[in-house]
Design an enzyme around this catalytic site. Structure first.
Site: not given
Length: 371
Positions: A184-186, A286
């Site tokens: 997952l993204d930060k 996104r």
């Protein structure tokens, strides 16, 4: 997995004693006719290095052509030239266990499911050597420090996390990923499955590749999608304008990506949506949300950190500013995760509630800007 394009460079702001110099030799084919600039040619062969960094390295005298130092980036490369670039890189990464609290949703002998918080990077790389999910996982399973370059030679039973394919995937790869099946993204929160054994990693990876896993994300988006349920199918690749961003690109220039959107709750100028992934590309939700004209609320990378719908002045501007302060990231949460257990084949399904920051913003939008 995505890497920071500035992680590896010809010129680095670190002190000299914290960097490692490596020579990269490039031989231009003798029969090749070219009018290519020196900086452009070198950039093609150095992964994760931007052209601006190459230009700085050339101007600093770190590149020679046929044995002579050249300081002009615009120098034209000729057939038969030998180019030598002195690349300055950070020292090798060492994976160190850290006592970072983890929200473990499920754990057994072969895997665990964790609810990742916002702000936590998943794996160590040059830009994030500590404080990552992997550092926390190593401590959780009782592992000792691991040498980055030798990680694939470690036994999964000794480490406590899967080590197959955990090391560098190409020369200069800065990513170390023991146990990781996906990421997952930060600043995205929510559920991730982590493999403790190589066999579990292989089984789970095949499920992700075959698209049999069940993944649902909740997101706050700008505007109200119309129609409320949509299927988005595009190709995604690096943005030609900004290498740190992904973008919808022309056919043949990216990777196939399919996202399903379902509007769960509409407000005056925002909506709570559920996203289902068929593919798992970098920043897929996104980018697709922005492509539809509904960027994720608070998404600084994809234009969601400003007022996109509704008036942007007066009390509403202050209201939204307060929400951005309460939620200083993209409003995206990996809500559910399902897969077949790699040993028993039993279906496993998990759900993680909205994190407090995202839940707070949702409640304020419901109260102040109902549909």
């Amino acid at each position: 997995m995505a890497t920071d394009p500035d992680d590896e460079r010809l010129h680095d702001e670190r002190p000299d004693d914290e960097r490692v110099e490596q020579e990269v030799v490039l031989d231009v084919p003798a029969g090749q006719v070219t009018d290519t600039r020196l900086d452009v040619y070198i950039t093609r062969f150095l992964p994760n290095v931007t052209r601006s960094k190459v230009q700085r390295g050339i101007k600093d005298g770190r590149v020679s052509v046929n044995g002579a130092v050249v300081t002009k980036p615009s120098t034209v490369v000729q057939a038969g030239d030998r180019l030598v670039a002195k690349v300055l890189r950070p020292p090798p990464i060492k994976l160190t266990p850290e006592p970072i609290p983890l929200d473990i949703v499920f754990e057994d002998d072969v895997l665990l499911v964790v609810n990742k918080p916002a702000g936590m990077v998943v794996h160590p790389a040059y830009g994030h050597r500590a404080g990552t999910l992997v550092n926390a996982l190593l401590h959780h399973v009782g592992a000792g420090p691991l040498a980055y370059d030798d990680i694939e030679e470690e036994d999964d039973e000794h480490v406590g996390l899967a080590t197959r394919d955990a090391g560098p995937r190409f020369e200069g790869d800065p990513v170390a990923r023991p146990g990781l099946v996906h990421r997952l993204d930060k600043d995205t929160t929510g559920l991730m499955v982590v493999a403790k054994t190589d066999a579990a990693l292989s089984h789970l990876a095949k499920q992700f590749a075959a698209r049999t896993t069940r993944r649902r994300y909740l997101a706050l988006v700008w505007g109200v999608p119309d129609p409320p349920a949509q299927r988005v199918e595009t190709e995604l690749g690096r943005s030609p304008r900004d290498r740190k961003r992904m973008a919808v690109v022309k056919p043949g220039r990216g990777k196939h990506a399919i996202t399903h959107l379902e509007t769960l709750e509409a407000h005056a100028h925002t909506a709570l949506c559920r996203f289902r992934l068929e593919t798992g590309r970098t920043h897929q939700i996104r980018v697709h949300a922005r492509h539809l004209g509904h960027p994720l609320f608070g998404d600084r990378t994809y234009d969601g950190d400003r007022i996109v719908y509704g008036t942007a002045v007066g009390s509403r501007a202050k209201f939204i500013a307060n929400l951005f302060e309460a939620l200083p990231r993209q409003a995206l949460h990996a809500h559910t995760l399902g897969f077949a257990h790699p040993v028993t084949e039993a279906p496993m399904d998990f759900e993680a509630p909205l994190p407090d920051d995202m839940a707070h913003v949702l409640e304020r939008l419901r109260a102040v800007e109902p549909a």
